[in-house]
Scaffold this motif. Structure first.
Motif, PDB file in Angstrom:
ATOM      1  N   LEU A   7       0.897  -1.253   0.038  1.00 55.73           N
ATOM      2  CA  LEU A   7       0.029   0.037   0.043  1.00 55.73           C
ATOM      3  C   LEU A   7       0.888   1.146  -0.211  1.00 55.73           C
ATOM      4  O   LEU A   7       0.662   2.105  -0.767  1.00 55.73           O
ATOM      5  CB  LEU A   7      -0.937   0.178   1.176  1.00 55.73           C
ATOM      6  N   GLY A   8       1.861   1.366   0.843  1.00 61.36           N
ATOM      7  CA  GLY A   8       2.867   2.516   0.750  1.00 61.36           C
ATOM      8  C   GLY A   8       3.399   2.652  -0.356  1.00 61.36           C
ATOM      9  O   GLY A   8       3.489   3.882  -0.902  1.00 61.36           O
ATOM     10  N   HIS A   9       4.035   1.660  -1.088  1.00 61.93           N
ATOM     11  CA  HIS A   9       4.429   1.856  -2.227  1.00 61.93           C
ATOM     12  C   HIS A   9       3.473   2.246  -3.458  1.00 61.93           C
ATOM     13  O   HIS A   9       3.944   3.349  -4.242  1.00 61.93           O
ATOM     14  CB  HIS A   9       5.141   0.415  -3.046  1.00 61.93           C
ATOM     15  N   GLN A  37       4.312  10.367   4.824  1.00 63.66           N
ATOM     16  CA  GLN A  37       5.549   9.745   4.856  1.00 63.66           C
ATOM     17  C   GLN A  37       5.497   8.354   5.526  1.00 63.66           C
ATOM     18  O   GLN A  37       6.235   7.411   5.072  1.00 63.66           O
ATOM     19  CB  GLN A  37       6.606  10.466   5.572  1.00 63.66           C
ATOM     20  N   ARG A  38       4.733   8.429   6.786  1.00 65.11           N
ATOM     21  CA  ARG A  38       4.688   7.092   7.429  1.00 65.11           C
ATOM     22  C   ARG A  38       3.977   6.095   6.662  1.00 65.11           C
ATOM     23  O   ARG A  38       4.342   4.751   6.611  1.00 65.11           O
ATOM     24  CB  ARG A  38       3.905   7.356   8.778  1.00 65.11           C
ATOM     25  N   TYR A  39       2.790   6.380   5.981  1.00 64.47           N
ATOM     26  CA  TYR A  39       2.164   5.532   5.190  1.00 64.47           C
ATOM     27  C   TYR A  39       3.015   4.838   3.951  1.00 64.47           C
ATOM     28  O   TYR A  39       3.082   3.776   3.576  1.00 64.47           O
ATOM     29  CB  TYR A  39       0.824   6.300   4.380  1.00 64.47           C
ATOM     30  N   GLU A  40       3.717   5.852   3.250  1.00 62.48           N
ATOM     31  CA  GLU A  40       4.572   5.293   2.292  1.00 62.48           C
ATOM     32  C   GLU A  40       5.554   4.564   2.750  1.00 62.48           C
ATOM     33  O   GLU A  40       6.209   3.681   1.754  1.00 62.48           O
ATOM     34  CB  GLU A  40       5.229   6.677   1.697  1.00 62.48           C
ATOM     35  N   ASP A  45      -0.271   1.807   9.425  1.00 61.28           N
ATOM     36  CA  ASP A  45      -1.538   1.664   8.664  1.00 61.28           C
ATOM     37  C   ASP A  45      -2.470   3.038   8.709  1.00 61.28           C
ATOM     38  O   ASP A  45      -2.935   3.202   9.806  1.00 61.28           O
ATOM     39  CB  ASP A  45      -2.342   0.688   9.207  1.00 61.28           C
ATOM     40  N   PRO A  46      -2.877   3.283   7.343  1.00 60.16           N
ATOM     41  CA  PRO A  46      -3.921   4.483   7.249  1.00 60.16           C
ATOM     42  C   PRO A  46      -5.140   4.012   7.716  1.00 60.16           C
ATOM     43  O   PRO A  46      -5.609   2.834   7.471  1.00 60.16           O
ATOM     44  CB  PRO A  46      -3.525   4.997   5.819  1.00 60.16           C
ATOM     45  N   GLN A  47      -5.806   5.306   8.408  1.00 59.14           N
ATOM     46  CA  GLN A  47      -7.322   4.735   8.597  1.00 59.14           C
ATOM     47  C   GLN A  47      -8.139   4.802   7.139  1.00 59.14           C
ATOM     48  O   GLN A  47      -7.463   5.549   6.224  1.00 59.14           O
ATOM     49  CB  GLN A  47      -7.914   5.842   9.488  1.00 59.14           C
ATOM     50  N   PHE A  48      -9.309   4.305   6.968  1.00 59.44           N
ATOM     51  CA  PHE A  48     -10.017   4.428   5.935  1.00 59.44           C
ATOM     52  C   PHE A  48     -10.377   5.820   5.492  1.00 59.44           C
ATOM     53  O   PHE A  48     -10.205   5.978   4.044  1.00 59.44           O
ATOM     54  CB  PHE A  48     -11.134   3.416   5.987  1.00 59.44           C
TER      55      PHE A  48
END
Length: 68
Positions: A7-9, A37-40, A45-48
């Motif tokens: 997902l981050g990529h 930055q943290r998600y990538e 994990d990002p919230q919906f």
């Protein structure tokens, strides 16, 4: 962990295709640059709701973030 990395990529790839910096994406999505930055980097994990904001800012459907 692997799903988080994929997902981050995917977020990073779509951001680059849109020719946006992390700062620009964060501003468009109404999020902190640090969150992007943290998600990538698969650190969080990002919230919906964040995925929806990111997809909207990138002008893609949220499923485009999940399926490359």
């Amino acid at each position: 962990m692997q799903r988080r990395t994929v997902l981050g990529h995917r977020i990073a790839d779509l951001r680059r295709q849109a020719e946006l910096s992390q700062d620009q994406l964060a501003r468009l999505a109404g999020l902190d640059r640090r969150s992007i930055q943290r998600y990538e980097n698969a650190q969080r994990d990002p919230q919906f709701s964040d995925l929806l904001l990111i997809a909207h800012a990138l002008r893609v459907h949220v499923t485009d973030l999940l399926h490359g």
